[in-house]
Design an enzyme around this catalytic site. Structure first.
Site, PDB file in Angstrom:
ATOM      1  N   HIS A 255       0.863  -1.180   0.000  1.00  0.00           N
ATOM      2  CA  HIS A 255       0.000   0.000   0.000  1.00  0.00           C
ATOM      3  C   HIS A 255       0.897   1.227   0.000  1.00  0.00           C
ATOM      4  CE1 HIS A 255      -1.308   3.342   2.706  1.00  0.00           C
ATOM      5  NE2 HIS A 255      -2.296   3.387   1.839  1.00  0.00           N
ATOM      6  N   ASN A 257       0.455   5.780  -0.322  1.00  0.00           N
ATOM      7  CA  ASN A 257      -0.428   6.937  -0.453  1.00  0.00           C
ATOM      8  C   ASN A 257       0.395   8.188  -0.197  1.00  0.00           C
ATOM      9  OD1 ASN A 257      -2.075   9.075   1.296  1.00  0.00           O
ATOM     10  ND2 ASN A 257      -3.497   8.145  -0.150  1.00  0.00           N
TER      11      ASN A 257
END
Length: 451
Positions: A255, A257
């Site tokens: 992940h 971001n």
């Protein structure tokens, strides 16, 4: 409008770059990508306007050793310029839908410098889709942080999507451009049921409007003093977010971001901050993989100060904690939020370095494990660990909550992080001294992977 990119690896430029699925150098690092688009143009790394050196967050560049798994971040990042360029090559071999109305300024000229307009057009040609913001507006504010950040996240999206397409071989990315009636929109690129990836999503959002009371309350809970006028709090927010779930249980989930916020208070004062991070969630522990991932992120952080990686590594371990399970979601990485000093430019350069580290930190791990054999028991354990992933994202993740609390948010893009499949078994407990128990021990007691 959705645009399917079938067989992104078909182009001649792409074939020359990939060298087959296992395009690794002898020591396991990504080979350098050719840094040119199909038209021979140089496509630069995310957010860069040239060869400017990063000065860092109040620190000089520090010397760092090479990764044990690779040849060091510097070499890997030097080759990343071509990854963004591969988007242009790929688009040359598919039918490309018109992504924006012709009145948006995609082909229009302005009273600005023609060379600057050509530079923006060159950069946009490497993206998965044209920018969310009207090109005339971007041309009108080239030095504004919102312009720089939007271009950075679009280039990051293109780089990651092209790298994933190379690894998968038969991937079909859906490029879905969406609008938010309250202001702004986004571009979601999603691959499902590929050869290597069960689900991989890389989404860009560029939104503006007024913060909802719930979102403002969440920010105030982090210590921000926000002064509203008539109950309104204008904001701009943009970011790139991705979660990648491979099919093979020996290939880890990742992940990342990276985001930027601006809030305008009642007196006209503008608050700004950056946030983001990158973390790895393996189903089974592989010591070499963990060291490579963390060393790559550390090298990116060390360009801007030796204190950043230890601080943000601990923040990551603390943030991705499933309280009701007493375990972390994965083996961590880096995480930071509300980063607003020493200056916009210096924090932006740090975020840029972190974004450039995504591909070299992760792609070699997938290439290493995507063809590993696995048992039904190992697949079952992957499904159970994905259940934990879902629990964290829906119960604790701040970004998910902010998205759900923001009027007009696109639910499909917010929940893109969830895997296609997951499993929950009542009172499941792995046998002692098993490989499953080994990863649980690490999730309960985080390790230092780089010393």
């Amino acid at each position: 409008m959705a645009l399917h990119l079938g067989r992104l690896s078909a182009g001649s430029c792409w074939q020359a770059a990939r060298g087959g699925r296992g395009a690794l150098c002898g020591r396991g690092a990504l080979c350098a990508w050719p840094g040119r688009c199909s038209a021979g143009r140089v496509c630069r790394p995310p957010g860069s306007a040239g060869t400017e050196q990063c000065r860092g967050l109040g620190h000089g560049r520090t010397a760092g050793g090479a990764s044990r798994l690779g040849t060091g971040l510097t070499t890997a990042l030097a080759g990343l310029a071509g990854v963004a360029g591969l988007a242009a090559a790929a688009f040359g071999h598919v039918r490309r839908a018109e992504m924006v109305p012709k009145s948006s300024g995609a082909r229009s000229s302005s009273s600005g410098n023609p060379e600057e307009e050509d530079e923006l057009a060159r950069r946009c040609s490497c993206f998965m889709a044209l920018p969310v913001t009207d090109l005339r507006e971007l041309r009108g504010r080239p030095s504004d942080m919102k312009t720089k950040m939007e271009l950075l996240i679009l280039e990051t999206q293109a780089q990651v999507c092209q790298a994933l397409a190379q690894v998968d071989g038969g991937a079909r990315f859906s490029v879905d451009r969406w609008e938010r009636k309250e202001g702004g929109g986004g571009i979601s690129c999603v691959l499902q049921d590929g050869h290597v990836f069960e689900k991989a999503g890389v989404s860009v959002s560029v939104v503006h409007g007024n913060l909802s009371e719930e979102a403002a309350k969440q920010m105030r809970s982090r210590g921000k003093i926000l002064k509203t006028k008539d109950g309104k709090l204008p904001f701009s927010a943009m970011g790139v977010s991705s979660v990648i779930h491979p099919k093979n249980p020996h290939a880890p989930t990742i992940h990342f971001n990276y985001r930027y916020f601006e809030v305008e208070e009642a007196d006209g004062n503008k608050l700004w901050w950056f946030g983001g991070g990158c973390d790895l969630t393996p189903t089974y522990l592989n010591q070499e993989d963990a060291v490579h991932f963390h060393r790559t992120l550390k090298e990116a952080c060390d360009q801007h100060g030796p204190d950043l990686y230890p601080k943000f590594k601990k923040w990551c371990d603390d943030y991705f904690f499933i309280v009701h399970r007493g375990e972390r979601r994965g083996i961590g990485g880096i995480f930071f939020d509300d980063l607003d000093s020493p200056s916009k430019e210096e924090v932006f350069r740090f975020v840029q370095s972190c974004a450039q580290a995504v591909v070299p930190s992760y792609i070699p791990l997938v290439q290493k494990h995507c063809d590993d054999s696995f048992t039904p028991q190992e697949k079952l354990w992957q499904q159970l660990r994905r259940g934990r992933y879902v629990e964290f994202n829906l119960v604790y993740d701040r970004g998910t909550k902010f998205g759900l609390f923001t009027p007009g948010s696109r639910i499909e893009s917010i929940l893109m992080s969830l895997p296609l499949t997951a499993r929950w078994e009542y009172m499941h407990s792995p046998p002692e001294n098993s490989k499953e128990a080994e990863i649980l021990e690490v999730l309960r007691h985080p390790r230092d992977w780089v010393h």
